[in-house]
Design an enzyme around this catalytic site. Structure first.
Site, PDB file in Angstrom:
ATOM      1  N   HIS A   1       8.594  15.132  20.605  1.00 55.77           N
ATOM      2  CA  HIS A   1       8.107  15.349  19.237  1.00 55.77           C
ATOM      3  C   HIS A   1       7.143  16.526  19.214  1.00 55.77           C
ATOM      4  O   HIS A   1       5.973  16.423  19.588  1.00 55.77           O
ATOM      5  CB  HIS A   1       7.408  14.108  18.686  1.00 55.77           C
ATOM      6  CG  HIS A   1       6.989  14.269  17.234  1.00 55.77           C
ATOM      7  ND1 HIS A   1       7.764  13.842  16.180  1.00 55.77           N
ATOM      8  CD2 HIS A   1       5.888  14.838  16.678  1.00 55.77           C
ATOM      9  CE1 HIS A   1       7.148  14.116  15.038  1.00 55.77           C
ATOM     10  NE2 HIS A   1       6.003  14.731  15.313  1.00 55.77           N
TER      11      HIS A   1
ATOM     12  N   HIS B   1       6.722  20.616  16.972  1.00 53.92           N
ATOM     13  CA  HIS B   1       7.188  21.392  15.817  1.00 53.92           C
ATOM     14  C   HIS B   1       7.026  22.877  16.113  1.00 53.92           C
ATOM     15  O   HIS B   1       6.306  23.265  17.035  1.00 53.92           O
ATOM     16  CB  HIS B   1       6.331  21.089  14.574  1.00 53.92           C
ATOM     17  CG  HIS B   1       6.071  19.638  14.310  1.00 53.92           C
ATOM     18  ND1 HIS B   1       6.970  18.820  13.666  1.00 53.92           N
ATOM     19  CD2 HIS B   1       5.002  18.844  14.595  1.00 53.92           C
ATOM     20  CE1 HIS B   1       6.466  17.601  13.543  1.00 53.92           C
ATOM     21  NE2 HIS B   1       5.267  17.589  14.101  1.00 53.92           N
TER      22      HIS B   1
ATOM     23  N   SER C   1       7.137  19.494   7.769  1.00 53.03           N
ATOM     24  CA  SER C   1       7.241  19.441   6.307  1.00 53.03           C
ATOM     25  C   SER C   1       6.948  20.793   5.661  1.00 53.03           C
ATOM     26  O   SER C   1       7.468  21.099   4.591  1.00 53.03           O
ATOM     27  CB  SER C   1       6.318  18.366   5.746  1.00 53.03           C
ATOM     28  OG  SER C   1       4.971  18.682   6.009  1.00 53.03           O
TER      29      SER C   1
ATOM     30  N   ARG D   1      15.304  13.786   9.563  1.00 57.37           N
ATOM     31  CA  ARG D   1      14.005  13.145   9.355  1.00 57.37           C
ATOM     32  C   ARG D   1      13.801  12.787   7.891  1.00 57.37           C
ATOM     33  O   ARG D   1      14.021  13.621   7.003  1.00 57.37           O
ATOM     34  CB  ARG D   1      12.908  14.119   9.784  1.00 57.37           C
ATOM     35  CG  ARG D   1      11.524  13.507   9.828  1.00 57.37           C
ATOM     36  CD  ARG D   1      10.481  14.553  10.203  1.00 57.37           C
ATOM     37  NE  ARG D   1       9.283  13.933  10.759  1.00 57.37           N
ATOM     38  CZ  ARG D   1       8.095  14.516  10.788  1.00 57.37           C
ATOM     39  NH1 ARG D   1       7.947  15.744  10.317  1.00 57.37           N
ATOM     40  NH2 ARG D   1       7.066  13.903  11.305  1.00 57.37           N
TER      41      ARG D   1
ATOM     42  N   ARG E   1       1.127  12.580   1.131  1.00 59.03           N
ATOM     43  CA  ARG E   1       0.321  13.784   1.298  1.00 59.03           C
ATOM     44  C   ARG E   1       1.153  14.941   1.873  1.00 59.03           C
ATOM     45  O   ARG E   1       0.692  16.074   1.938  1.00 59.03           O
ATOM     46  CB  ARG E   1      -0.905  13.504   2.161  1.00 59.03           C
ATOM     47  CG  ARG E   1      -0.621  13.185   3.590  1.00 59.03           C
ATOM     48  CD  ARG E   1      -1.902  12.991   4.410  1.00 59.03           C
ATOM     49  NE  ARG E   1      -1.625  12.375   5.684  1.00 59.03           N
ATOM     50  CZ  ARG E   1      -1.185  13.014   6.758  1.00 59.03           C
ATOM     51  NH1 ARG E   1      -0.996  14.326   6.715  1.00 59.03           N
ATOM     52  NH2 ARG E   1      -0.951  12.368   7.882  1.00 59.03           N
TER      53      ARG E   1
ATOM     54  N   HIS F   1       5.463   8.034  15.304  1.00 57.94           N
ATOM     55  CA  HIS F   1       4.069   7.628  15.523  1.00 57.94           C
ATOM     56  C   HIS F   1       3.845   6.134  15.224  1.00 57.94           C
ATOM     57  O   HIS F   1       2.800   5.740  14.694  1.00 57.94           O
ATOM     58  CB  HIS F   1       3.123   8.497  14.669  1.00 57.94           C
ATOM     59  CG  HIS F   1       3.497   9.955  14.633  1.00 57.94           C
ATOM     60  ND1 HIS F   1       3.987  10.629  15.733  1.00 57.94           N
ATOM     61  CD2 HIS F   1       3.480  10.885  13.622  1.00 57.94           C
ATOM     62  CE1 HIS F   1       4.255  11.896  15.404  1.00 57.94           C
ATOM     63  NE2 HIS F   1       3.958  12.069  14.133  1.00 57.94           N
TER      64      HIS F   1
ATOM     65  N   ASP G   1       3.314  16.302  19.747  1.00 58.04           N
ATOM     66  CA  ASP G   1       3.054  16.539  18.328  1.00 58.04           C
ATOM     67  C   ASP G   1       2.481  17.942  18.074  1.00 58.04           C
ATOM     68  O   ASP G   1       2.049  18.261  16.978  1.00 58.04           O
ATOM     69  CB  ASP G   1       2.139  15.459  17.738  1.00 58.04           C
ATOM     70  CG  ASP G   1       1.910  15.592  16.236  1.00 58.04           C
ATOM     71  OD1 ASP G   1       2.889  15.877  15.527  1.00 58.04           O
ATOM     72  OD2 ASP G   1       0.762  15.424  15.768  1.00 58.04           O
TER      73      ASP G   1
HETATM   74  O1  LIG Z   1       0.563  13.394   9.942  1.00 57.89           O
HETATM   75  C1  LIG Z   1       0.869  14.578   9.690  1.00 57.89           C
HETATM   76  O2  LIG Z   1       0.185  15.329   8.984  1.00 57.89           O
HETATM   77  C2  LIG Z   1       2.153  15.091  10.213  1.00 57.89           C
HETATM   78  C3  LIG Z   1       2.790  16.120   9.531  1.00 57.89           C
HETATM   79  C4  LIG Z   1       4.028  16.518   9.939  1.00 57.89           C
HETATM   80  C5  LIG Z   1       4.793  17.527   9.198  1.00 57.89           C
HETATM   81  O3  LIG Z   1       4.173  18.226   8.390  1.00 57.89           O
HETATM   82  O4  LIG Z   1       5.998  17.584   9.395  1.00 57.89           O
HETATM   83  O5  LIG Z   1       4.619  15.988  11.031  1.00 57.89           O
HETATM   84  C6  LIG Z   1       4.018  15.007  11.774  1.00 57.89           C
HETATM   85  O6  LIG Z   1       4.611  14.547  12.763  1.00 57.89           O
HETATM   86  C7  LIG Z   1       2.744  14.550  11.344  1.00 57.89           C
END
Ligand SMILES: O=C(O)c1cc(C(=O)O)oc(=O)c1
Length: 296
Positions: A31, A33, A77, A124, A130, A181, A249
């Site tokens: 995990h 990004h 995101s 996903r 948020r 998570h 993460d």
């Molecule tokens: O908790 C978060 O802010 C978060 C955000 C994102 C995302 O923006 O994709 O991904 C994650 O795994 C955790």
């Protein structure tokens, strides 16, 4: 907090420590990004945060330092449903990355095939208000049905207080499910606290629900060395050892005020998975089964 002159946030450290713990050969960071780089891969107009660039080169440098061989890039995101940055990370990795996409529910089958060819192995569904404006369960369910032919799974991100409303949705998904998570339990409640117990009930209901035992930095308010996280999560790893995954993460979206030391996160691994056998499952065997099944 590190914000540049354009208001772009950095949520990761530039000076991670080298962990004393060495992951086994072939370990997978399941995990992480990539952000951008923005000049080539602009962020979504709907993004809820505007990060600095955290591209594949930085990801691979960190991976090397931490002792990992492969990575699973999960569409962040801030890139919305345009998976170009994630696909680029996979494409330049020489086969050492696979990915999880976020898709527009109207995506065509041909475009799903293109994502598969680009190394995507899952979709996903993000339910955090948020982070996303809407999370249409009916449309997500339709996607879940359409990806079955590709052998993909779904990755679902939700918070502990919405677990009950997620149950019927999750029960209707026809492919394996990975929970991001652990559905964000309150780890200070302990291993048998309400959140962990509810989450275990979910895992007990289906043998093809997996989870990522990730993000002590997000889940343990006391911070490093994350004693409450370790206490709550270690029994979970022992009890569900064939369906747990671990990841850094990185670059830790939104963690700009509590930026974790990535080396310190790796030090948590032998505490939640105390034997070599558990570590091999968590870091190698399990993620390989899900993301590189052809090598299994
Ligand atoms: O908790 C978060 O802010 C978060 C955000 C994102 C995302 O923006 O994709 O991904 C994650 O795994 C955790």
């Amino acid at each position: 907090m590190s914000t540049d002159e354009n208001g772009r946030i950095r949520s990761w450290t530039l000076t991670p420590s080298t962990p004393r713990y060495s992951p086994p050969a072939g370990a997978v960071d399941a995990h992480c990004h990539v952000f951008g780089p923005m000049a080539r891969f602009p962020f979504s107009p709907k993004a809820k945060y505007l990060p600095q660039d955290a591209g594949p080169d930085a990801l691979f440098a960190l991976r090397e330092k931490l002792g990992f061989a492969r990575s699973v890039i999960v569409q962040a995101s801030c890139h919305g449903t345009d998976n170009a940055a994630t696909l680029n990370g996979i494409a330049v990795s020489g086969g050492t990355c696979r990915g999880v996409a976020v898709v527009d529910p109207a995506i065509s089958d041909a475009d799903l095939d293109m994502l598969h060819a680009g190394g995507i192995r899952g979709v996903r569904f993000n339910f955090l208000k948020r982070l996303v404006d809407d999370a249409p369960m009916d449309k997500f369910l339709d996607i879940a049905k359409r990806i079955e032919r590709l052998g993909w799974h779904v990755v679902v991100y939700f918070e502990a207080d919405s677990l009950d409303e997620m149950r019927p949705f999750l029960a209707a998904i026809p492919v394996p499910i990975v929970i991001d998570h652990m559905g964000r339990p309150d780890v200070t409640q302990g291993r048998e606290g309400a959140d962990m117990s509810a989450f275990r009930t979910l895992l007990d209901g289906r043998t093809d629900i997996w989870t990522k035992v990730t993000c002590p930095d997000r889940l343990d308010p006391a911070g490093a060395p994350y004693a409450d996280f370790v206490k709550a999560v270690r029994p979970l790893v022992a009890d569900y050892q064939d369906r747990v995954l671990w990841g850094t993460d990185w670059p830790h979206p939104n963690m700009e005020t509590r930026i974790p030391d990535d080396g310190g996160l790796v030090e948590v691994i032998p505490q939640i998975a105390p034997t070599a056998a558990l570590q091999h499952k968590l870091l190698v065997a399990n993620p390989m089964r899900l993301y590189w099944p052809e090598e299994d």
